[in-house]
Design an enzyme around this catalytic site. Structure first.
Site, PDB file in Angstrom:
ATOM      1  N   GLY A  71      -8.092  -1.743  -4.462  1.00  0.00           N
ATOM      2  CA  GLY A  71      -8.447  -0.272  -4.700  1.00  0.00           C
ATOM      3  C   GLY A  71      -7.117   0.267  -4.596  1.00  0.00           C
ATOM      4  O   GLY A  71      -6.032  -0.133  -4.301  1.00  0.00           O
ATOM      5  N   GLY A 147      -4.948  -0.888   1.125  1.00  0.00           N
ATOM      6  CA  GLY A 147      -5.581  -1.258  -0.344  1.00  0.00           C
ATOM      7  C   GLY A 147      -6.218  -2.456  -0.383  1.00  0.00           C
ATOM      8  O   GLY A 147      -5.457  -3.624   0.014  1.00  0.00           O
ATOM      9  N   GLY A 158      -4.602  -5.630   1.562  1.00  0.00           N
ATOM     10  CA  GLY A 158      -4.363  -5.502   2.668  1.00  0.00           C
ATOM     11  C   GLY A 158      -3.653  -4.226   2.948  1.00  0.00           C
ATOM     12  O   GLY A 158      -4.074  -2.978   2.467  1.00  0.00           O
ATOM     13  N   SER A 160       0.477  -2.295   3.855  1.00  0.00           N
ATOM     14  CA  SER A 160       2.011  -2.053   4.078  1.00  0.00           C
ATOM     15  C   SER A 160       2.290  -1.091   4.978  1.00  0.00           C
ATOM     16  O   SER A 160       1.848   0.029   4.983  1.00  0.00           O
ATOM     17  CB  SER A 160       2.489  -2.025   2.389  1.00  0.00           C
ATOM     18  OG  SER A 160       2.103  -0.778   2.020  1.00  0.00           O
ATOM     19  N   CYS A 176       0.266   6.456  -4.128  1.00  0.00           N
ATOM     20  CA  CYS A 176      -1.016   6.215  -3.792  1.00  0.00           C
ATOM     21  C   CYS A 176      -1.820   7.517  -4.678  1.00  0.00           C
ATOM     22  O   CYS A 176      -2.894   7.822  -4.686  1.00  0.00           O
ATOM     23  CB  CYS A 176      -1.565   6.455  -2.393  1.00  0.00           C
ATOM     24  SG  CYS A 176      -0.562   5.328  -1.212  1.00  0.00           S
TER      25      CYS A 176
END
Length: 221
Positions: A71, A147, A158, A160, A176
């Site tokens: 996502g 994400g 996952g 960052s 983003c």
């Protein structure tokens, strides 16, 4: 009910290799497969989320742009940034997607609190932020991103967390999907410069959070 959690520290791994590996892990796992946390770094790469818009990549230059099925929009990964991929059976743990996002955000917040950094999550934009004085004025900047992808009730991709990296590539994108969003990192806020040490702290925080979640989650029927 098997809620074992295996933590793996993988070092620096090309994004494409880890993407393939975690997708295959998720597609081939069984209800008995233990969950895993993968902690690693990537060589420089922009990753574009499944619904990502090309206009958010302003000037990639010599850094590759890789399509991803997570996502979110575009982000940057590079050396000095901690990446964590939680490969979790959400059904087995009784966690929804929103609940997992909150667990990841709270784990990052608790990790940086160890270094005296106050971070917070926002309801309107996933990730972790700080409000600090930069160049003489107060500014809100992003410290960590989230994400995810969920397939067959299991998560991959996952988070960052910026530790001690070159932040310049973030200026080549709308991070983003937010034009003008500024990024920061733990080392600039007086925290650790050691990605491995931050990884151990983050793994401990998320492991504890999952254990607490397990303690309050009813067993499967």
């Amino acid at each position: 009910m098997d809620r074992e959690l295996i933590v793996r520290f993988l070092g620096r791994v090309p994004y494409a290799s880890s993407y393939t590996a975690m997708r295959e892990f998720t597609e081939t796992r069984t209800p008995q497969t233990p969950d895993e946390l993968w902690l690693l770094e990537h060589p420089p790469v922009f990753t574009q989320g499944q619904a990502g818009k090309a206009e958010h990549v302003l000037a990639a230059g010599d850094i590759p742009v890789v399509a991803s099925n997570r996502g979110g929009q575009v982000t940057y990964h590079g050396p000095g940034q901690l990446v964590m991929y939680p490969l979790l059976d959400l059904h087995r743990r009784g966690i929804g997607i929103r609940g997992l996002v909150s667990l990841l955000e709270n784990a990052m917040i608790a990790t940086v609190a160890r270094y005296g950094i106050h971070a917070f999550a926002r309801s309107d934009a996933p990730g972790v932020y700080v409000e600090q004085v930069f160049d003489g004025h107060t500014d809100t900047r992003k410290l960590g991103s989230v994400g995810l992808r969920v397939s067959r009730g299991c998560s991959y991709h996952g988070l960052s967390l910026n530790v001690a990296m070159d932040l310049e590539p973030f200026s080549r994108i709308n991070p983003c999907g937010y034009a003008g969003l500024r990024m920061t990192q733990i080392s600039e806020l007086g925290g650790s410069t050691d990605v491995d040490a931050v990884g151990r702290d983050l793994a401990a925080e998320l492991t504890d959070a999952l254990a607490s979640q397990d303690a309050t989650s009813p067993p499967e029927a």
